[in-house]
Design an enzyme around this catalytic site. Structure first.
Site, PDB file in Angstrom:
ATOM      1  CB  SER A  71      -0.899   0.013   1.243  1.00 10.81           C
ATOM      2  OG  SER A  71      -1.598   1.235   1.352  1.00 10.81           O
ATOM      3  CE1 TYR A  80      -3.911  -2.653   5.371  1.00 12.69           C
ATOM      4  CE2 TYR A  80      -3.203  -0.434   4.782  1.00 12.69           C
ATOM      5  CZ  TYR A  80      -3.646  -1.685   4.407  1.00 12.69           C
ATOM      6  OH  TYR A  80      -3.826  -1.975   3.082  1.00 12.69           O
TER       7      TYR A  80
END
Length: 257
Positions: A136, A148
């Site tokens: 990401s 995350y």
């Protein structure tokens, strides 16, 4: 000649489904790995007209026993591994359920480690193979939550280090770093994205197409979308303090981990 095999984790929606459709159109046999058996069966039916043999492998990658099932299948040999399964957690780190945070780490990091390790020996023996790790932009830029972002930063660092060791073997490993993509990801995490401007969103098919073009060109890190390429380039040269402030202003740095 036997068909090449692509194993894809988290293929029942979003980016994983996009890769599944691509490899089905290219005539690969597919191994589809996810928790939801019904959705796996529906996807297999949808793809059946394009793909070769489709194997569904129900597994929760947060569970060691299920990860072992997938690693055993990978040890038998695949041409492509797409480590796509992953999830985020809403709320603040200090209020989140520790068990949920551990599950996030196990899916986003531990599964990538174990599945990649299981896939590589057969790929190296064959002198051909591709590992695609879905990371990401959050792993490249600060300020987008904590656990995350950290898990995706690990995926990127792991991929870059491994790519150096695999050079010249015929096996490639690549990290795909999308920004915001229209998928089920944020809704499943319970993260409200309604205030985000429309121009920052990407479409799944564009992410898959651009990332595969980058992989074909030999790029280890793929950042789909010109807006995100520009953002990452800027992020490399401005002070981290300013970058943290900018990312908080655009998307908010609270309410997620």
């Amino acid at each position: 000649m036997p068909r090449p095999v692509a194993l894809i984790t988290g293929p029942t929606s979003g980016i994983g489904a996009g890769y599944a459709r691509h490899y089905a159109r290219d005539g690969y046999d597919l191994v589809l790995v996810a928790r939801d058996v019904d959705r796996l069966k529906r996807l297999a039916t949808e793809l059946g007209g394009d793909a070769g043999n489709i194997e569904i492998l129900p597994a929760d990658l947060a569970e060691p026993v299920d990860r072992e099932k997938v690693t055993a299948r990978l040890a038998a040999g695949v041409r492509v591994l797409v480590n796509n399964a992953g999830f985020g957690v809403s709320g603040e780190f200090w209020t989140a359920d520790p068990a949920l945070l551990q599950a996030q780490l196990d899916v986003n990091v531990t599964a990538v480690l174990h599945l990649t390790r299981a896939a590589l020996p057969a790929m190296l023996d064959a002198g051909a193979g591709t590992v695609i790790n879905i990371a990401s932009v959050a792993g490249l830029l600060p300020g987008r939550g904590s656990t995350y972002s950290a898990s995706k930063a690990w995926v990127i660092s792991f991929t870059e280090g491994l790519a150096g060791g695999l050079q010249g073997t015929g096996v490639g490993v690549h990290a795909v770093c999308p920004g915001f993509v229209h998928t089920e990801f944020h809704a499943r995490a319970g993260i409200d994205m309604t205030k985000l401007p429309s121009f920052v969103w990407l479409e799944v098919d564009d992410v898959v197409r651009e990332s595969l073009a980058d992989i074909a060109a030999g790029k280890v890190i793929s950042v789909p979308g010109m807006r995100y390429k520009a953002l990452v380039s800027v992020g490399r040269v401005i002070p981290r303090r300013l970058l943290r402030a900018a990312t908080r202003r655009v998307g908010g740095g609270r309410g997620r981990t």
